[in-house]
Design a protein around this motif. Sequence first.
Motif, PDB file in Angstrom:
ATOM      1  N   ALA A  26     -30.524 -17.898  73.595  1.00  0.00           N
ATOM      2  CA  ALA A  26     -30.920 -19.364  73.509  1.00  0.00           C
ATOM      3  C   ALA A  26     -29.669 -20.127  74.280  1.00  0.00           C
ATOM      4  O   ALA A  26     -28.769 -19.577  74.049  1.00  0.00           O
ATOM      5  N   ALA A  79     -30.683 -16.300  69.216  1.00  0.00           N
ATOM      6  CA  ALA A  79     -31.772 -16.762  68.098  1.00  0.00           C
ATOM      7  C   ALA A  79     -32.715 -15.737  67.519  1.00  0.00           C
ATOM      8  O   ALA A  79     -33.058 -14.711  68.451  1.00  0.00           O
ATOM      9  N   GLY A 106     -35.895 -14.293  67.011  1.00  0.00           N
ATOM     10  CA  GLY A 106     -37.261 -14.166  67.629  1.00  0.00           C
ATOM     11  C   GLY A 106     -37.390 -13.044  68.741  1.00  0.00           C
ATOM     12  O   GLY A 106     -36.122 -12.830  69.378  1.00  0.00           O
ATOM     13  N   GLN A 153     -39.483 -24.234  79.371  1.00  0.00           N
ATOM     14  CA  GLN A 153     -40.251 -23.737  78.471  1.00  0.00           C
ATOM     15  C   GLN A 153     -41.840 -23.823  78.982  1.00  0.00           C
ATOM     16  O   GLN A 153     -42.758 -22.672  78.798  1.00  0.00           O
ATOM     17  N   GLU A 206     -43.961 -17.159  70.460  1.00  0.00           N
ATOM     18  CA  GLU A 206     -42.711 -16.428  70.137  1.00  0.00           C
ATOM     19  C   GLU A 206     -41.717 -16.688  71.149  1.00  0.00           C
ATOM     20  O   GLU A 206     -40.581 -16.815  71.130  1.00  0.00           O
ATOM     21  N   GLY A 216     -40.331 -20.210  71.112  1.00  0.00           N
ATOM     22  CA  GLY A 216     -39.697 -20.580  69.941  1.00  0.00           C
ATOM     23  C   GLY A 216     -40.812 -21.701  69.037  1.00  0.00           C
ATOM     24  O   GLY A 216     -40.065 -22.462  68.322  1.00  0.00           O
TER      25      GLY A 216
END
Length: 375
Positions: A35, A62, A64, A249, A280, A283
């Motif tokens: 991340a 991070a 996940g 994203q 996931e 995030g």
Amino acid sequence: MTSIPSIHRSSHIIVHYKWNLFPSNLVAAAFRSYATSYKMVASGNDTNGTILYQKVPVGTEADGMNILGLVLFAMVFGVALRKLGDEGEELIRFFNAFNEATMVLVSWIMWYIPFGIMFLVASKIVEMVDVVLLVTSLGKYIFASILGHIIHGGIILPLIYFGFTRKNPFSFLSGLITPFTTAFATCSSSATLPSMIKCVEENNGVDKRISRFILPIGATVNMDGAAIFQCIAAVFIAQLNNVELNAGQIFTILVTATASSVGAAGIPAGGIITIAIILEAIGLPTNDLSLMLAVDWIVDRTTTVVNVEGDALGAGILHHINQQEMKTQQEEGGELSEVRVEAVANIQAEEETSPLVNHQSKASEAAPEAIESIL
């Protein structure tokens, strides 16, 4: 205080996805992902002696699952197993058996889903301050999903079919009313497969070798409708949690939805599981999936119709291409046969007009006269 230049930000986004696509540790990738975070670094002083700070991106880990890295590894590993041939078949059978056992467990869980959905939705309604806003948001989500399916199934897919075949796609689709009705009623591509094969072969004249090869694969791999509603669901959950998605994203949503929809099961609510993978990857919390389950019985119907429509049109396109190839081969074969016939005729003509042949024939004609004179 100044912000980091946009060129540095974009380059760090590229590094971010590079580390996620190529994880250094596959076991760690199942639990943690790379991340980007930012820290303030002193960059100097201004004329008044005030310290200036610059926002610098740094790479961190991070919690996940690193979905992008695991999906890429699974694709490359699958190709490698196929390259092994018979040696890789044992491991492929193991993964197939593991997948079938997982699907059995999922089918058992599906029997208890109505009770779980009831309590999950009730808890969400209690948590929401404005229930009317929640219902309105769900209505917009349903409308956006169905509108996307109508655009893709009514415009995009027919245009693709017309571009390859130069035929009316709606006349082709008119022979598939029965499988479309079955898909809308059952929400299952696998349950629609028998009627789809029958109608494609009998009503549209598709070759059995093509339909029985393409349609079973398409029922598992080709999930256009699922990819559309998964992207919309991810954006809806992000807006529900007041999360503003950036370009990276959104790109992750598109790639992950496309890749995960390929492996989605052709059963009712099969795409809900893959939405958790997308959430996931970017995030977002997965506990909001209960809202998707509450309205999935509506969206999943148009999703399945678009999925089976893509399968049928793909079989029709391949049948058209196969017919064109056969016609071309027949035309080339006809020209070659004509050339061979003409070549044989010319050889015969040369033999008949050859002086040597005429001399031999005259000699053979004179031989019987000589024999008669001797006798």
